[in-house]
Design a protein around this motif. Sequence first.
Motif: not given
Length: 414
Positions: A386-390, A395-400, A402-406
């Motif tokens: 979670l820390n990594k995704q937030i 650095t440019g990732s989108s909310p979607a 980050a959610a997909d990454g989780l």
Amino acid sequence: MKTMWRRTCGLALAPLVMASAVACGNGSDQASEGTTLRVIVNITPNLTEKYWNDLFDTYEKSHPGVTVKLELTGTISADAKLRQDLAAGDPPDVAQQITPTADTASLFADLSDQPWTAKTPLADQYAIDGKHYVVGVGEQIQSLVFYNKAAFEKAGIDATSIRTMDQFTAAMGSLKGAGYKPLQTAGQWVTGSQFSMMADAGVLTADPAWTAKRKDGKASFAKSDYLPYLEHYKSWIDEGYLDKSALGLTYADGQTAFLNGKSAMYIMGSFFVPAADAAKKSDEIGVFTMPTDGAYPSGQFGNISNPYVVVNKSRHKAEAIEFVKWTTTDPKAIKSQLASDANLREGFTYPMSSLGSSVQKILDKAPSVIVKSGKNQPIAGFSDELNKQIQSLYTGSSPAGAADGLDKWWNSQS
């Protein structure tokens, strides 16, 4: 101090794999002098080396022949430090700040046959298949927003009017207009933890079993209310309400920046209060419960505080259990640990500042305390992911994204 040389030796090696007690003792056999309990402890701006040494000195005085040696985690988590030591074949005896899961329970001693464990805070909530592997001193709440009263006055904001996420965002805009950094964050573990303190208050109040559903494959981050909270967070980065350079700060640096008035708000747990007290800033700081997109006030995201586990491979298991019993049942030890991090426990009181009293009032009004334990405990490693995704949002990732990454990470762990 009779044990200082032993502790100093242990601390010098803490970030690395720990040397054995024999090697640390210049070739002497410490067993002949008594029992040395190696204890992994959590170090924070409040829980310093000196604090732990002073606390455990009192144990040594009442338990002749026992020496307590601190083992610090450096930049890694207590869990990672423990695994490092176990892999090296050099197990410590006790670890603090670790929460066992069904997958890791075998690493720890089953304390269920110890009657005193049932009376420790949140014992049943943290039980695994009815067994007690972890015991704690108290509990803490974390869905809190601390704020600089002078900044709010200058920006013309009434803290009691902030109940929704949109109102929270609007307040940030006013604070930026008044010349303040609206919201303080930091790198290390802080980024993801602050997001949890924020989003869990809303999501888990609405659905306390959400994490259990995610574990069963019946929910996802991408198709849940976590996504709107990710969108709120990303908007704060885009608007400059969160400083991108803050990722370079340590937890202590971020806390100091807020205490020094460089930022107007700070999402953090009740354990922030002692730092404000020590800085003599408590009267200048207010606090309100986390705004949400749902019910207000929400439940407070909380957890067991000062948790202790006895390592199953401890060479001094009986002594380690006796030590953990003392840390969680001795009245003086309890009060000391509660006060050090502004934690709470039924039946125990200690002098509180105005800020501490305000936090207590929030807890009193909270409809529930949301605990991630048992079936509702995330799988191992989730907090790091979670820390990594937030942080990726900076650095440019989108909310979607980050959610997909989780979701992808979670699915890969099953």
